[in-house]
Design a protein around this motif. Structure first.
Motif, PDB file in Angstrom:
ATOM      1  N   VAL A 101      29.601  49.228  38.124  1.00 50.80           N
ATOM      2  CA  VAL A 101      30.626  48.536  37.348  1.00 50.80           C
ATOM      3  C   VAL A 101      31.982  48.851  37.955  1.00 50.80           C
ATOM      4  CG1 VAL A 101      29.374  48.356  35.174  1.00 50.80           C
ATOM      5  CG2 VAL A 101      30.753  50.366  35.615  1.00 50.80           C
ATOM      6  N   GLU A 102      32.806  47.823  38.000  1.00 47.17           N
ATOM      7  CA  GLU A 102      34.181  47.972  38.447  1.00 47.17           C
ATOM      8  C   GLU A 102      35.048  47.926  37.200  1.00 47.17           C
ATOM      9  OE1 GLU A 102      34.554  44.701  41.189  1.00 47.17           O
ATOM     10  OE2 GLU A 102      33.198  45.654  42.637  1.00 47.17           O
ATOM     11  N   LEU A 103      35.850  48.992  37.034  1.00 44.62           N
ATOM     12  CA  LEU A 103      36.727  49.135  35.881  1.00 44.62           C
ATOM     13  C   LEU A 103      38.171  49.194  36.355  1.00 44.62           C
ATOM     14  CD1 LEU A 103      34.593  51.927  34.222  1.00 44.62           C
ATOM     15  CD2 LEU A 103      34.795  49.590  33.384  1.00 44.62           C
ATOM     16  N   VAL A 104      39.099  49.116  35.440  1.00 41.66           N
ATOM     17  CA  VAL A 104      40.518  49.201  35.773  1.00 41.66           C
ATOM     18  C   VAL A 104      40.800  50.442  36.615  1.00 41.66           C
ATOM     19  CG1 VAL A 104      42.819  49.537  34.794  1.00 41.66           C
ATOM     20  CG2 VAL A 104      41.274  47.879  33.773  1.00 41.66           C
ATOM     21  N   ASP A 105      40.137  51.550  36.281  1.00 43.09           N
ATOM     22  CA  ASP A 105      40.429  52.823  36.960  1.00 43.09           C
ATOM     23  C   ASP A 105      39.413  53.211  38.026  1.00 43.09           C
ATOM     24  OD1 ASP A 105      38.439  53.256  35.144  1.00 43.09           O
ATOM     25  OD2 ASP A 105      39.320  55.032  34.238  1.00 43.09           O
ATOM     26  N   GLY A 106      38.609  52.282  38.510  1.00 47.33           N
ATOM     27  CA  GLY A 106      37.684  52.578  39.598  1.00 47.33           C
ATOM     28  C   GLY A 106      36.282  52.089  39.327  1.00 47.33           C
ATOM     29  N   THR A 107      35.363  52.482  40.193  1.00 39.57           N
ATOM     30  CA  THR A 107      33.973  52.036  40.068  1.00 39.57           C
ATOM     31  C   THR A 107      33.110  53.159  39.519  1.00 39.57           C
ATOM     32  OG1 THR A 107      33.443  52.670  42.329  1.00 39.57           O
ATOM     33  CG2 THR A 107      34.197  50.411  41.989  1.00 39.57           C
ATOM     34  N   ARG A 108      31.978  52.757  38.977  1.00 41.09           N
ATOM     35  CA  ARG A 108      31.035  53.700  38.396  1.00 41.09           C
ATOM     36  C   ARG A 108      29.622  53.190  38.639  1.00 41.09           C
ATOM     37  NH1 ARG A 108      31.849  54.846  32.082  1.00 41.09           N
ATOM     38  NH2 ARG A 108      33.963  55.181  32.872  1.00 41.09           N
ATOM     39  N   ARG A 109      28.757  54.067  39.116  1.00 41.74           N
ATOM     40  CA  ARG A 109      27.335  53.726  39.256  1.00 41.74           C
ATOM     41  C   ARG A 109      26.677  53.913  37.892  1.00 41.74           C
ATOM     42  NH1 ARG A 109      24.337  55.374  43.963  1.00 41.74           N
ATOM     43  NH2 ARG A 109      23.536  57.036  42.668  1.00 41.74           N
ATOM     44  N   VAL A 110      25.900  52.905  37.487  1.00 43.90           N
ATOM     45  CA  VAL A 110      25.286  52.937  36.158  1.00 43.90           C
ATOM     46  C   VAL A 110      23.810  52.570  36.227  1.00 43.90           C
ATOM     47  CG1 VAL A 110      27.443  52.427  34.930  1.00 43.90           C
ATOM     48  CG2 VAL A 110      25.959  50.540  35.657  1.00 43.90           C
ATOM     49  N   ARG A 111      23.122  52.914  35.174  1.00 45.91           N
ATOM     50  CA  ARG A 111      21.729  52.508  34.965  1.00 45.91           C
ATOM     51  C   ARG A 111      21.674  51.846  33.589  1.00 45.91           C
ATOM     52  NH1 ARG A 111      17.985  56.670  36.998  1.00 45.91           N
ATOM     53  NH2 ARG A 111      18.335  55.452  38.873  1.00 45.91           N
ATOM     54  N   ALA A 112      21.113  50.644  33.535  1.00 49.22           N
ATOM     55  CA  ALA A 112      21.109  49.855  32.304  1.00 49.22           C
ATOM     56  C   ALA A 112      19.832  50.032  31.512  1.00 49.22           C
ATOM     57  CB  ALA A 112      21.288  48.379  32.648  1.00 49.22           C
ATOM     58  N   HIS A 113      19.977  49.969  30.202  1.00 45.09           N
ATOM     59  CA  HIS A 113      18.811  49.867  29.317  1.00 45.09           C
ATOM     60  C   HIS A 113      19.229  49.134  28.047  1.00 45.09           C
ATOM     61  CE1 HIS A 113      20.562  53.519  27.401  1.00 45.09           C
ATOM     62  NE2 HIS A 113      19.975  53.057  26.307  1.00 45.09           N
ATOM     63  N   ALA A 114      18.243  48.532  27.398  1.00 41.07           N
ATOM     64  CA  ALA A 114      18.485  47.858  26.123  1.00 41.07           C
ATOM     65  C   ALA A 114      18.406  48.899  25.014  1.00 41.07           C
ATOM     66  CB  ALA A 114      17.454  46.767  25.889  1.00 41.07           C
ATOM     67  N   PRO A 152      26.129  56.213  32.901  1.00 42.20           N
ATOM     68  CA  PRO A 152      26.462  56.724  34.235  1.00 42.20           C
ATOM     69  C   PRO A 152      25.233  57.316  34.930  1.00 42.20           C
ATOM     70  CG  PRO A 152      27.932  57.645  32.572  1.00 42.20           C
ATOM     71  CD  PRO A 152      26.853  56.902  31.852  1.00 42.20           C
ATOM     72  N   ARG A 153      25.146  57.072  36.230  1.00 47.33           N
ATOM     73  CA  ARG A 153      24.070  57.661  37.028  1.00 47.33           C
ATOM     74  C   ARG A 153      24.596  58.913  37.702  1.00 47.33           C
ATOM     75  NH1 ARG A 153      21.968  53.849  41.451  1.00 47.33           N
ATOM     76  NH2 ARG A 153      23.889  52.710  41.142  1.00 47.33           N
ATOM     77  N   ALA A 154      23.727  59.887  37.835  1.00 50.41           N
ATOM     78  CA  ALA A 154      24.068  61.094  38.568  1.00 50.41           C
ATOM     79  C   ALA A 154      24.165  60.745  40.047  1.00 50.41           C
ATOM     80  CB  ALA A 154      23.008  62.167  38.346  1.00 50.41           C
ATOM     81  N   PRO A 155      25.006  61.458  40.820  1.00 50.94           N
ATOM     82  CA  PRO A 155      25.112  61.168  42.258  1.00 50.94           C
ATOM     83  C   PRO A 155      23.776  61.232  42.983  1.00 50.94           C
ATOM     84  CG  PRO A 155      26.847  62.668  41.562  1.00 50.94           C
ATOM     85  CD  PRO A 155      25.923  62.499  40.386  1.00 50.94           C
ATOM     86  N   SER A 156      22.849  62.034  42.480  1.00 51.40           N
ATOM     87  CA  SER A 156      21.545  62.172  43.149  1.00 51.40           C
ATOM     88  C   SER A 156      20.611  61.006  42.844  1.00 51.40           C
ATOM     89  CB  SER A 156      20.881  63.482  42.734  1.00 51.40           C
ATOM     90  OG  SER A 156      20.665  63.478  41.333  1.00 51.40           O
ATOM     91  N   ASP A 157      20.935  60.185  41.820  1.00 52.39           N
ATOM     92  CA  ASP A 157      20.097  59.020  41.495  1.00 52.39           C
ATOM     93  C   ASP A 157      20.318  57.935  42.527  1.00 52.39           C
ATOM     94  OD1 ASP A 157      19.219  60.241  39.218  1.00 52.39           O
ATOM     95  OD2 ASP A 157      20.575  59.180  37.878  1.00 52.39           O
ATOM     96  N   THR A 158      19.233  57.446  43.108  1.00 50.52           N
ATOM     97  CA  THR A 158      19.369  56.370  44.088  1.00 50.52           C
ATOM     98  C   THR A 158      18.727  55.107  43.608  1.00 50.52           C
ATOM     99  OG1 THR A 158      17.384  57.116  45.230  1.00 50.52           O
ATOM    100  CG2 THR A 158      19.512  57.887  46.075  1.00 50.52           C
TER     101      THR A 158
END
Length: 158
Positions: A101-114, A152-158
């Motif tokens: 996700v790209e946010l006003v203050d930068g990007t973030r790696r995420v994992r989605a779930h319902a 948020p995903r941990a840096p180790s999550d690929t």
């Protein structure tokens, strides 16, 4: 809780909704990401850019979405403009839950779930605080509306 009455709400025609989001995406892209996003705050949703992988093409797909914050999580609704069917971005996340996700203050790696059960009810209530007609809008759709959590995903999550 009020009984949902879809006739109580006005939803613009599908062509208009699609045009509005297309213009929003062009403003975002044309400004190099400097315009078109907004931080969520008390009493208002924010706007983010979700970058997911196309389930059929394997290409990166971008979509601008409204969201609210829930601790470190970002929460959005898979509403497809309150029309039938699931939005393509949600189908893409069902096939590959990892995104950016790209946010006003930068990007973030995420994992989605319902969200399900109590989590879904709690988050739906938070959205309802922003729009008292939420249940009426949702009643226009033949199926349920997924409450999508972007954690948020941990840096180790690929």
């Amino acid at each position: 809780m009020t009984t949902a009455d879809p006739s109580r709400v006005f939803v613009p025609p599908r062509w208009f909704v699609r045009l509005a989001w297309r213009v929003h995406r062009r403003i975002y892209a044309g400004s190099g990401g400097r315009r078109g996003l907004r931080r969520a705050g008390p009493g208002r949703e924010g706007y983010l850019c979700l970058v997911s992988t196309g389930r059929r093409s394997g290409q990166q797909r971008r979509v601008l979405l409204a969201y609210l914050e829930d601790g470190p999580d970002l929460v959005t609704l898979a509403m497809n403009g309150w029309s039938e069917g699931e939005p393509a971005w949600w189908l893409n996340l069902l096939a590959n839950q990892d995104a950016v996700v790209e946010l006003v203050d930068g990007t973030r790696r995420v994992r989605a779930h319902a969200a399900t059960g109590a989590e879904r009810e709690r988050l739906w209530a938070r959205w309802r605080e922003l729009d008292e007609k939420l249940d009426d809008y949702a009643a226009r759709r033949p199926g349920g509306t997924a409450v999508v959590v972007l954690a948020p995903r941990a840096p180790s999550d690929t």
